[in-house]
Design a protein around this motif. Sequence first.
Motif, mmCIF file in Angstrom:
data_model
loop_
_atom_site.group_PDB
_atom_site.id
_atom_site.type_symbol
_atom_site.label_atom_id
_atom_site.label_comp_id
_atom_site.label_asym_id
_atom_site.label_seq_id
_atom_site.Cartn_x
_atom_site.Cartn_y
_atom_site.Cartn_z
ATOM 1 N N CYS A 163 -4.716 -23.259 -49.102
ATOM 2 C CA CYS A 163 -4.373 -24.663 -49.085
ATOM 3 C C CYS A 163 -3.898 -25.094 -47.414
ATOM 4 O O CYS A 163 -2.576 -25.356 -47.474
ATOM 5 N N MET A 164 -4.374 -26.371 -46.456
ATOM 6 C CA MET A 164 -4.019 -26.268 -45.479
ATOM 7 C C MET A 164 -3.511 -27.304 -45.017
ATOM 8 O O MET A 164 -3.052 -28.240 -43.927
ATOM 9 N N THR A 165 -5.629 -28.356 -45.147
ATOM 10 C CA THR A 165 -5.018 -29.606 -44.443
ATOM 11 C C THR A 165 -4.782 -30.590 -45.213
ATOM 12 O O THR A 165 -4.838 -30.713 -46.735
ATOM 13 N N ILE A 197 -9.592 -29.288 -50.056
ATOM 14 C CA ILE A 197 -8.737 -27.974 -50.607
ATOM 15 C C ILE A 197 -9.884 -27.649 -51.539
ATOM 16 O O ILE A 197 -10.366 -27.819 -52.996
ATOM 17 N N THR A 198 -11.129 -26.394 -51.117
ATOM 18 C CA THR A 198 -12.621 -25.867 -51.630
ATOM 19 C C THR A 198 -12.013 -24.856 -52.863
ATOM 20 O O THR A 198 -10.974 -23.843 -52.850
ATOM 21 N N LYS A 256 -18.943 -35.100 -52.533
ATOM 22 C CA LYS A 256 -19.375 -35.199 -50.552
ATOM 23 C C LYS A 256 -20.935 -35.289 -50.627
ATOM 24 O O LYS A 256 -22.252 -35.630 -51.885
ATOM 25 N N ALA A 435 -21.461 -28.472 -43.945
ATOM 26 C CA ALA A 435 -20.436 -28.561 -44.002
ATOM 27 C C ALA A 435 -19.518 -27.205 -43.123
ATOM 28 O O ALA A 435 -18.561 -27.034 -42.850
ATOM 29 N N TYR A 439 -15.987 -27.273 -42.039
ATOM 30 C CA TYR A 439 -14.679 -26.273 -42.534
ATOM 31 C C TYR A 439 -14.005 -25.191 -41.736
ATOM 32 O O TYR A 439 -15.159 -24.294 -40.919
ATOM 33 N N THR A 442 -13.967 -26.628 -36.641
ATOM 34 C CA THR A 442 -15.311 -27.693 -36.715
ATOM 35 C C THR A 442 -15.522 -26.726 -35.510
ATOM 36 O O THR A 442 -14.715 -26.106 -34.390
ATOM 37 N N GLY A 444 -16.381 -28.151 -32.112
ATOM 38 C CA GLY A 444 -15.290 -28.191 -31.324
ATOM 39 C C GLY A 444 -14.317 -27.058 -31.442
ATOM 40 O O GLY A 444 -13.918 -26.959 -29.591
ATOM 41 N N VAL A 448 -12.613 -24.220 -27.925
ATOM 42 C CA VAL A 448 -11.098 -24.202 -27.106
ATOM 43 C C VAL A 448 -11.243 -22.480 -27.093
ATOM 44 O O VAL A 448 -10.384 -22.082 -27.319
#
Length: 598
Positions: A163-165, A197-198, A256, A435, A439, A442, A444, A448
Motif C-alpha cells: 500500500c504505497m499509492t 492497491i492490488t 479498469k 498496466a 504500475y 511508469t 518514464g 529516469v
Amino acid sequence: MPSYKAPLNDYKFLFDKVFSVYNNYRDISNFNDLSPELTDTILSQAGKFAEQELQPLNYPGHEEGCHWNNGEVITPRGYKAAYEKYIASGWTQISEKPTYGGQGLPRIINAAISEMNLSACTAFGIYVTRDGSIAAIENNASDALKEKYLPKLIDGTWGGPMCMTEPHCGSDLGLIRTKAIPQSDNTYQISGTKMFITGGDSDLGENNINLVLARHPDSPQGIKGISLFIVPKFLVNDDGSLGKRNEVRCGSIEHKMGLNGSATCVMNFDNATGYLVGEINKGMRAMFSMVNKSRFTIGQQGTALAEVAYQNAVIYALERRQMRALTGPQDSDHSADPIIVHPDVRRMLLTQRAFAEGSRALNTYIALLFDKQECSPSEQVRQASTALLDLLTPICKGFNSELCTESVNLGLQTFGGHGFIRENGMEQFVRDARAAQIYEGTTGIQGVDLLGRKILASKGQLLKVFNKEIQQFCEANNNTGALKPFITPLAQLNQEWLDLTLTIGSAAISNPNEVGAASVDYLMYSGYVTFAYCWAMMAKSAHEEIMANGSSPFYESKIRTARFYYQRILPRVSLHAELMVSGCDNLMDTEANDFLLF
Ligand SMILES: Cc1cc2nc3c(=O)[nH]c(=O)nc-3n(C[C@H](O)[C@H](O)[C@H](O)COP(=O)(O)OP(=O)(O)OC[C@H]3O[C@@H](n4cnc5c(N)ncnc54)[C@H](O)[C@@H]3O)c2cc1C
C-alpha cells in the motif's frame, strides 16, 4: 478461445545450455539439491497446473471481474478453489527461505513458475506473486514480526498487498499523507487512504498483511519522512491465531480496462493498528529492498503475455486462409493459403517470438542474479550481483512491458477483425498487458531511474560492470565464424552504449533536463542491446548443440530467431540513439501554456 502451453523446452534450453545452471552454480547453497530431473518434475507439474487449472479461468474471470460487497472483495468464480489448490501444493513456498517454511529452491525455478501462471491467467498470477512483500519483511522487520507474519505469507494462507499509492501521489511517494501516530504499547495508529492497491482485499486468503507507507507526525517532509508498517486486516494473536478485525477496509474497487480478475482497491485506514517495519523514517529504504523483486515480476508479466499472445497468433496464422502466397499457391487443396505464408504475418509473429524468448532469457539471467545476491558464499559475487540487479531491473521492468504491449497488439493484428472481437480473447491480452507500463513505476520513471539514479549517479560504474561482461563474451566468441553476425554488432553497440552515456552525462552537467529528455530512449536503447546480448548467448548455445549433436529444429529455430532479432529489431537502436542526443530544447522550448494552443 485462446489456449496456452507452458514453454518447458525453452526453460530446459535456458537452464541446461545457455546458463548451465547445474554446473556453474554449485557453490551457491540453494542449488545444492537441484538436478535436471527435479527441475523437469517441478516445471512440468507447474506447467500442467497453469494449463489445466488457471488458463480455463482466464477469459471467464475477465468477463465476470471482481465483486465488492460492503467492504469485502469476492474474486471471480473458480479463483478461490484454484488458490486453495495452488497453496495446498506448496507452490508459493518454492524459493522462499526454509527458516520460515520455504523450500529453499533457486529463484530461477520460482521465476519460471510465475511466468507460467501469469501467461495462463494474469489476474490470478498476480495474487500468488508476493516475493516483494516477503522481501520487505525479511530484510527489514524484527525477528518477532518475521516469526509472526512470514510463515503464513509464505505458505499462502495470508496475502501481502503493498500500500504505497495515494490519490494525490503515485510516482512521488514523498507526498504521502497517511499518518502513523505512535502508541504507548509500541504500536502505531494508521489513518489515511490508499488507492490502486492490488489485492487490497480478497476472499483468497484468511488474512491480508498490508505493507503500508505512512508518516510519523514528527517526521521531515518528503521521502526522508516515510516509514513502513505492517497493518493486518485481522490482528494476529501471539499464538498465531486471528484476533479482532483491524480498522482497515476496502472502500471500493476500480473498474479498469483490464486485469478484471485482479482487485484494485481503495483502502481506508481509520486508526488501524500498525507495527513498524525497520526504523522510523527509513520506509523508503525498506521498500527499495523489495522494489527489484516486484519490478522484476512486472517484467515477467511482459514476457508472460507476449508468450501467450504469440502462441495463439501462431495457431491462428496456421489455420486462417486468405489469398495466395506472393510466390504462387502453396496449398492447391484449398482456395487460399494459410496467412503464415505472407511475409508481413511472419514479421509480426517473429517479432512476438523474439520478444518473448529474448525477455525470458533476460528474466532467467536476472533470477540467477537474485540467487547469487542472496546465497553466494562470496561477498564479492553478492555485491556484483546487487550492482547488476540495480542496473537491469529498470530495463527488465520498463523494456519488457513496452515490448509486451507491442507484442500483444501484433497478436491481435494477426487475427485481423477477429482480434477485435472479445470472445476470441486476443483483446484481453492487450487490455491485461497495458498496466505493466504503469504500475511499479511508469516507463518514464524506469527511464529516469536507469539513467539518472543508477548510471549517472554511479558515474557510469554500474554500466561498466555489465559492459565488461558483454565485452568478455564478445572476445571469447569472436573467432567462431557462425557467430560473427551476432558478435560484431554486439561489440559495436556495447561500445556505443558507453559513448552515448558519456555524451548525455556531459550535457546533463550544464542542464539536468537532458537526463529527463533522453531517459526513455536511453531505456529502450539499453533494452535492445541487453536483448542482443541474450540472443547472442542463445545463438551460441544453439550453435554448440548443433555442432555437437547435429541439426535439430529447436536449435535451428533459435538461430533463425536470433538472426531475425539482429536484422529486423536491433536496428531500432539507431533511432533511439539519434533521439536521445537530440537535446532537451525541442521539448523544453515550448512554454507550458503554449501546450493549450489548440
Ligand atoms: C492496475 C493497477 C494496480 C496497481 N497496484 C498498486 C499496488 O498494489 N500498490 C500501490 O501502491 N500502487 C499500485 N498502483 C499504482 C501505480 O504504482 C501508480 O499508478 C504508478 O506508480 C503511477 O503513479 P500515478 O498513477 O499517481 O501517476 P503520476 O505519478 O501522477 O504520473 C503521471 C504521469 O507523469 C509522469 N511522471 C511523473 N513524475 C515524473 C518524473 N519525475 N519524470 C518523468 N515522468 C514523470 C509519469 O510517468 C506518468 O506518465 C497500481 C496501479 C494500477 C493501474
